[in-house]
Design a protein around this motif. Structure first.
Motif, PDB file in Angstrom:
ATOM      1  N   UNK A 258       9.076 134.036 124.619  1.00  0.00           N
ATOM      2  CA  UNK A 258       7.680 133.646 124.414  1.00  0.00           C
ATOM      3  C   UNK A 258       7.401 132.260 124.988  1.00  0.00           C
ATOM      4  N   UNK A 259       8.327 131.345 124.727  1.00  0.00           N
ATOM      5  CA  UNK A 259       8.122 129.979 125.195  1.00  0.00           C
ATOM      6  C   UNK A 259       8.195 129.907 126.718  1.00  0.00           C
ATOM      7  N   UNK A 260       9.169 130.608 127.301  1.00  0.00           N
ATOM      8  CA  UNK A 260       9.277 130.627 128.763  1.00  0.00           C
ATOM      9  C   UNK A 260       8.031 131.244 129.379  1.00  0.00           C
ATOM     10  N   UNK A 261       7.551 132.351 128.802  1.00  0.00           N
ATOM     11  CA  UNK A 261       6.351 132.991 129.327  1.00  0.00           C
ATOM     12  C   UNK A 261       5.150 132.067 129.284  1.00  0.00           C
ATOM     13  N   UNK A 262       4.995 131.339 128.184  1.00  0.00           N
ATOM     14  CA  UNK A 262       3.877 130.404 128.061  1.00  0.00           C
ATOM     15  C   UNK A 262       3.989 129.279 129.083  1.00  0.00           C
ATOM     16  N   UNK A 263       5.223 128.808 129.289  1.00  0.00           N
ATOM     17  CA  UNK A 263       5.423 127.730 130.267  1.00  0.00           C
ATOM     18  C   UNK A 263       5.086 128.200 131.671  1.00  0.00           C
TER      19      UNK A 263
END
Length: 494
Positions: free
Chosen positions: A1-6
């Motif tokens: 999730x965090x990688x996708x948001x970044x």
């Protein structure tokens, strides 16, 4: 999730009109290669030195640009640029995680690197150097320990992948010269790691040997010549050491606190991390980063490369800090992760919502020509003033794209395509009007288009006894030589 948001955040910064002026001449070069089937060895686009040798080390990048332009114009180029940038940061995230950094620390370090790199994430061939550099770090993560049963087979596979990657890289951008530097420093670091490891007997067997890295260094140097330019790539690299002494170019200067505050702050963080946690970092991990930092001290253009390679080091240091000193609040990470992801997505989407409210398209791709004096150029076209026209270095790229083959330029940003005497002339700002006019006579210049008239010192060098100022709008200036054929034109427009 965090990688996708970044990555959504990175895409939001990348999907915007191109402001890269070099894009124009590189696109024109690619179109010429596609139309003729050959890479020109001469300065096609200039009337000042049409026979001067031109070493084109980014020919494959230029062909890709021309193919994308055929496919979908400038928007296709911007979308492809965004895909390369996203791939670079996704791979950098993998390297951070592979080295043991946590998700929050990895994204935090990469976000800091993004701040440093942002101005370099444009449609230029060095984008492929960035992705190749992080791919090289990823390859090094797969080096086996020398005692592994499959070590020889894996070494051969990695060596073949490395040489193929460097050869492809060298045809896309001359920045491939960084590959042997990284490998040599990693090899030297591996030797130092072996000296440190008697104190840590449990890690001796896990350490890869230095010899394959040093052999890879030699192979990478040879792979640099596997291009149509062959050994001329080394001449091209030497020119980039030599020419800035004659003709100041911004990206070849040293970093300064006024212009490069984020880069310097990032470098300080990396140095602090390396010093504080030096016992936890392998020397083979730190040396390539510090080596590229030394290169950046001389040429600010490598600041983005340094930031990208240093991000995994900073991510590891952040993870060490959280593990050692903030153990009591680690439970907050489960709340921090969605909060950080939400903040990144909001930062990416908020500007898009704003443009929708103003009635503009949510995504505006293409090219930004606001820095090009289009009005002055149209004026010159309308009145037949384009032949033998002086132009500034900064707008030569657009003039090549918009004018060739009908018109040639005085100068454009292809530094190796012009001789030393020409760079020496353009690098001086202490010329008198007499000296400047003598140079214009030598190059048979009859008209001139100058941009940035408010700060361009050369505006004052056109002697009004010899040159008439016939256009002054939007910070652009147009001069014409007082020739009999233009007497009536000058009388109407001076």
């Amino acid at each position: 999730m965090l990688l996708g948001a970044f990555l959504v955040f990175v895409a939001g910064l990348s999907l915007c009109p191109s402001t890269e002026s070099d894009l124009f001449f590189r696109l024109k070069v690619g179109q010429e290669i596609l139309s003729t089937g050959a890479i020109s060895a001469q300065n096609l686009f200039s009337f000042t030195y049409p026979q001067h040798p031109d070493v084109d080390t980014a020919w494959l990048f230029e062909v890709l640009l021309a193919a994308l332009f055929r496919l979908g114009g400038f928007p296709a180029i911007v979308v492809a640029k965004t895909a390369v940038v996203l791939s670079t940061f996704a791979l950098a995230y993998w390297v951070c995680r592979r080295r043991g950094a946590g998700p929050l620390a990895s994204v935090g370090a990469l976000a800091a690197a993004l701040l440093v790199m942002r101005e370099r994430l444009v449609e230029r061939p060095h984008l492929f150097s960035l992705v190749a550099e992080i791919a090289l770090l990823a390859l090094l993560e797969f080096l086996p320990p020398p005692t592994a049963s499959t070590a020889r087979r894996r070494m051969l596979a990695l060596g073949a992948a490395l040489l193929g990657m460097v050869a492809l890289w060298a045809n896309l951008h001359a920045g491939a010269f960084v590959a042997p530097i990284i490998l040599a420093l990693a090899g030297g670091g591996a030797l130092l790691d072996r000296l440190r490891e008697p104190l840590k007997p449990d890690t001796r067997e896990a350490a890869p040997a230095a010899t394959p890295l040093l052999i890879g260094t030699a192979g990478a140097v040879l792979a640099l010549s596997l291009t149509p330019m062959r050994l001329q790539i080394f001449r091209y690299l030497w020119l980039h050491l030599h020419l800035p002494r004659l003709h100041a170019v911004d990206e070849f200067r040293s970093p300064s606190l006024i212009s490069d505050g984020p880069l310097i702050a990032f470098a300080v963080l990396v140095i602090v991390a390396a010093v504080v946690f030096h016992r936890r970092f392998k020397v083979r991990v730190l040396l390539p980063v510090l080596g590229l930092g030394v290169v950046t001290c001389g040429w600010v253009r490598f600041g983005a490369d340094f930031a990208l390679l240093a991000a995994p080091v900073l991510a590891s240091a952040l993870s060490f800090t959280i593990t050692d000193r903030l153990n009591a609040v680690r439970a907050l990470a489960r709340f921090a992760t969605p909060l950080a992801a939400g903040a990144l997505v909001f930062a990416a989407l908020a500007p898009r919502v704003e443009v929708i409210v103003r009635g503009q398209p949510i995504v505006s791709l293409g090219v930004d020509t606001s820095a090009v004096p289009l009005g002055a150029l149209a004026f010159m076209e309308r009145h037949g003033l384009r032949d033998q026209m002086y132009n500034d270095f900064e707008i030569g790229s657009y003039l090549v794209f918009a004018g060739y083959p009908g018109h040639r330029v005085f100068v454009d940003p292809r530094l190796p395509a012009y001789p030393d005497e020409f760079h020496r002339l353009l690098g001086r700002f202490d010329l008198s009007r007499t000296e400047w006019n003598a140079a214009m006579n030598r190059y048979q210049v009859d008209s001139a288009l100058l941009a940035y008239g408010g700060v361009n010192r050369r505006v004052a060098w056109w002697d009004p006894e010899i040159w008439a100022l016939v256009y002054r709008q939007d910070d652009a200036r147009v001069f014409v030589r007082r020739l009999p054929r233009w007497t009536a034109f000058i009388a109407a427009h001076e």
